[in-house]
Write a protein that holds these residues in place. Structure first.
Motif, PDB file in Angstrom:
ATOM      1  N   LYS A  74       0.538  -0.967   0.030  1.00 49.02           N
ATOM      2  CA  LYS A  74      -0.204  -0.036   0.063  1.00 49.02           C
ATOM      3  C   LYS A  74       0.234   1.181  -0.218  1.00 49.02           C
ATOM      4  O   LYS A  74       1.624   1.162   0.753  1.00 49.02           O
ATOM      5  CB  LYS A  74      -1.153   0.151   0.907  1.00 49.02           C
ATOM      6  N   ILE A  75      -0.123   2.242  -0.377  1.00 45.51           N
ATOM      7  CA  ILE A  75       1.401   3.532  -0.734  1.00 45.51           C
ATOM      8  C   ILE A  75      -0.092   4.310   0.129  1.00 45.51           C
ATOM      9  O   ILE A  75      -0.979   5.105   0.036  1.00 45.51           O
ATOM     10  CB  ILE A  75       1.203   4.319  -1.489  1.00 45.51           C
ATOM     11  N   VAL A  76       0.655   5.043   1.070  1.00 43.48           N
ATOM     12  CA  VAL A  76       0.457   5.676   1.834  1.00 43.48           C
ATOM     13  C   VAL A  76       0.061   7.551   1.536  1.00 43.48           C
ATOM     14  O   VAL A  76       1.395   7.831   1.450  1.00 43.48           O
ATOM     15  CB  VAL A  76       0.765   6.203   3.119  1.00 43.48           C
ATOM     16  N   VAL A  77      -0.554   8.043   0.927  1.00 41.94           N
ATOM     17  CA  VAL A  77       0.093  10.012   0.419  1.00 41.94           C
ATOM     18  C   VAL A  77      -0.578  10.613   1.852  1.00 41.94           C
ATOM     19  O   VAL A  77      -1.491  10.492   2.394  1.00 41.94           O
ATOM     20  CB  VAL A  77      -0.512  10.034  -1.176  1.00 41.94           C
ATOM     21  N   SER A  78       0.468  11.106   1.935  1.00 45.41           N
ATOM     22  CA  SER A  78      -0.074  12.182   2.747  1.00 45.41           C
ATOM     23  C   SER A  78      -0.042  13.470   2.655  1.00 45.41           C
ATOM     24  O   SER A  78       1.161  14.090   1.922  1.00 45.41           O
ATOM     25  CB  SER A  78       0.554  12.195   3.911  1.00 45.41           C
ATOM     26  N   ARG A  79      -1.172  14.791   2.329  1.00 43.56           N
ATOM     27  CA  ARG A  79      -1.113  15.912   2.549  1.00 43.56           C
ATOM     28  C   ARG A  79      -1.050  16.921   2.973  1.00 43.56           C
ATOM     29  O   ARG A  79      -1.331  16.654   4.528  1.00 43.56           O
ATOM     30  CB  ARG A  79      -2.532  15.597   0.894  1.00 43.56           C
ATOM     31  N   ARG A  80      -0.333  17.710   2.904  1.00 45.28           N
ATOM     32  CA  ARG A  80      -0.330  18.939   3.522  1.00 45.28           C
ATOM     33  C   ARG A  80      -1.233  19.517   3.911  1.00 45.28           C
ATOM     34  O   ARG A  80      -2.248  20.125   2.621  1.00 45.28           O
ATOM     35  CB  ARG A  80       1.160  19.508   3.144  1.00 45.28           C
ATOM     36  N   LYS A  81      -1.612  20.599   5.026  1.00 42.87           N
ATOM     37  CA  LYS A  81      -3.022  21.189   5.191  1.00 42.87           C
ATOM     38  C   LYS A  81      -2.387  22.609   5.562  1.00 42.87           C
ATOM     39  O   LYS A  81      -1.371  22.772   5.923  1.00 42.87           O
ATOM     40  CB  LYS A  81      -3.119  20.887   6.235  1.00 42.87           C
ATOM     41  N   GLY A  82      -2.904  23.326   4.610  1.00 45.27           N
ATOM     42  CA  GLY A  82      -2.895  25.189   4.400  1.00 45.27           C
ATOM     43  C   GLY A  82      -1.441  25.789   3.950  1.00 45.27           C
ATOM     44  O   GLY A  82      -0.625  25.945   4.313  1.00 45.27           O
ATOM     45  N   TRP A  83      -2.018  24.834   2.068  1.00 42.28           N
ATOM     46  CA  TRP A  83      -0.933  25.354   1.542  1.00 42.28           C
ATOM     47  C   TRP A  83      -0.905  26.978   1.191  1.00 42.28           C
ATOM     48  O   TRP A  83      -0.297  27.404   0.280  1.00 42.28           O
ATOM     49  CB  TRP A  83      -1.347  24.668  -0.040  1.00 42.28           C
ATOM     50  N   GLY A  84      -2.015  27.308   1.533  1.00 47.91           N
ATOM     51  CA  GLY A  84      -2.325  28.684   0.974  1.00 47.91           C
ATOM     52  C   GLY A  84      -1.374  29.721   1.935  1.00 47.91           C
ATOM     53  O   GLY A  84      -0.934  29.081   2.992  1.00 47.91           O
ATOM     54  N   LEU A  85      -1.785  30.844   1.793  1.00 44.30           N
ATOM     55  CA  LEU A  85      -1.036  32.222   2.942  1.00 44.30           C
ATOM     56  C   LEU A  85      -1.046  31.803   4.142  1.00 44.30           C
ATOM     57  O   LEU A  85      -2.053  31.652   4.914  1.00 44.30           O
ATOM     58  CB  LEU A  85      -0.779  33.497   2.353  1.00 44.30           C
ATOM     59  N   ASP A  86       0.497  31.971   4.793  1.00 50.41           N
ATOM     60  CA  ASP A  86       0.204  31.333   6.118  1.00 50.41           C
ATOM     61  C   ASP A  86      -0.102  33.368   7.147  1.00 50.41           C
ATOM     62  O   ASP A  86      -0.139  34.474   6.394  1.00 50.41           O
ATOM     63  CB  ASP A  86       1.667  31.115   6.368  1.00 50.41           C
ATOM     64  N   ASP A  87      -0.392  33.229   8.598  1.00 46.42           N
ATOM     65  CA  ASP A  87      -0.618  34.603   8.597  1.00 46.42           C
ATOM     66  C   ASP A  87       0.274  35.735   8.801  1.00 46.42           C
ATOM     67  O   ASP A  87       0.175  36.735   8.140  1.00 46.42           O
ATOM     68  CB  ASP A  87      -0.701  34.565  10.407  1.00 46.42           C
ATOM     69  N   ASP A  88       1.917  34.974   8.436  1.00 44.12           N
ATOM     70  CA  ASP A  88       2.440  35.700   8.641  1.00 44.12           C
ATOM     71  C   ASP A  88       3.352  36.338   7.333  1.00 44.12           C
ATOM     72  O   ASP A  88       2.994  37.619   7.323  1.00 44.12           O
ATOM     73  CB  ASP A  88       4.132  35.145   8.617  1.00 44.12           C
ATOM     74  N   ASP A  89       2.386  35.913   5.802  1.00 36.80           N
ATOM     75  CA  ASP A  89       2.591  36.479   4.878  1.00 36.80           C
ATOM     76  C   ASP A  89       1.416  37.551   4.718  1.00 36.80           C
ATOM     77  O   ASP A  89       1.406  38.318   3.700  1.00 36.80           O
ATOM     78  CB  ASP A  89       1.431  35.381   4.046  1.00 36.80           C
ATOM     79  N   ASP A  90       0.313  38.008   5.880  1.00 37.44           N
ATOM     80  CA  ASP A  90      -0.813  38.966   5.356  1.00 37.44           C
ATOM     81  C   ASP A  90      -0.086  40.037   4.793  1.00 37.44           C
ATOM     82  O   ASP A  90      -0.738  41.000   4.638  1.00 37.44           O
ATOM     83  CB  ASP A  90      -2.126  38.512   6.454  1.00 37.44           C
ATOM     84  N   ASP A  91       1.149  40.229   6.129  1.00 42.95           N
ATOM     85  CA  ASP A  91       2.127  41.346   6.659  1.00 42.95           C
ATOM     86  C   ASP A  91       2.332  41.906   5.440  1.00 42.95           C
ATOM     87  O   ASP A  91       2.598  43.064   4.829  1.00 42.95           O
ATOM     88  CB  ASP A  91       2.804  41.178   7.700  1.00 42.95           C
ATOM     89  N   LEU A  92       3.013  41.101   4.287  1.00 42.22           N
ATOM     90  CA  LEU A  92       3.200  41.169   2.759  1.00 42.22           C
ATOM     91  C   LEU A  92       3.022  41.943   2.156  1.00 42.22           C
ATOM     92  O   LEU A  92       3.230  42.779   1.386  1.00 42.22           O
ATOM     93  CB  LEU A  92       4.484  40.045   2.342  1.00 42.22           C
ATOM     94  N   PHE A  93       1.979  41.226   1.900  1.00 44.52           N
ATOM     95  CA  PHE A  93       0.665  41.985   1.283  1.00 44.52           C
ATOM     96  C   PHE A  93      -0.712  42.870   1.521  1.00 44.52           C
ATOM     97  O   PHE A  93      -1.247  43.462   0.874  1.00 44.52           O
ATOM     98  CB  PHE A  93      -0.319  40.984   0.216  1.00 44.52           C
ATOM     99  N   ALA A  94       0.024  43.540   2.764  1.00 48.83           N
ATOM    100  CA  ALA A  94      -0.867  44.742   3.005  1.00 48.83           C
ATOM    101  C   ALA A  94      -0.994  46.089   2.891  1.00 48.83           C
ATOM    102  O   ALA A  94      -1.302  46.550   2.148  1.00 48.83           O
ATOM    103  CB  ALA A  94      -0.842  44.732   5.033  1.00 48.83           C
TER     104      ALA A  94
END
Length: 137
Positions: free
Chosen positions: A115-135
């Motif tokens: 069996k092959i187990v695929v684990s997907r990362r959650k939260g591929w979107g922007l992090d809270d820290d990245d919000d300051d960059l685009f403010a």
């Protein structure tokens, strides 16, 4: 006595292969293209059943039959393995129900390892820290 049984199995298989070769050559010219493969498959199934009857004790054969009703692929794998062991001369006596259970466990363990187990990362979107960059944009 076990060697004699294996020899009978080998002779039966050889005769079956010879019959298939002869029937295939003669049936091809008569236009019976559909019947020949079905007949060959039926002969192979009968030969498998005969060989398994010689390999398995009645309790083990019953268990394998019940497994076939639930999971045909698993029982086919076990049957193939048993036939291979018998043809190679590794079976010294008929397979008991306990030995069949062990073989089933080994086949199940093999499947789990594949069996092959695929684990997907959650939260591929922007992090809270990245919000300051685009403010400022």
């Amino acid at each position: 006595m076990d060697d004699a049984e294996l020899e009978k199995i080998r002779k039966a298989r050889l005769e079956q292969l010879k019959a298939q070769g002869g029937a295939g050559g003669g049936g091809g010219g008569s236009g019976g293209g559909k019947g020949a493969p079905e007949q060959r498959q039926q002969q192979e199934d009968e030969a498998r059943k005969a060989m398994l009857n010689q390999i398995l004790e009645p309790e083990a054969a019953d268990r394998l039959g019940r497994i076939r009703m639930v999971k045909e692929t698993r029982s086919t794998e076990v049957e193939n393995r048993l036939i291979m062991l018998a043809q190679s001369g590794q079976l010294r006596q008929k397979v008991t129900e306990e030995q069949l259970k062990e073989l089933l466990t080994a086949v199940a363990d093999n499947k789990e390892e594949e069996k092959i187990v695929v684990s997907r990362r959650k939260g591929w979107g922007l992090d809270d820290d990245d919000d300051d960059l685009f403010a400022d944009l």
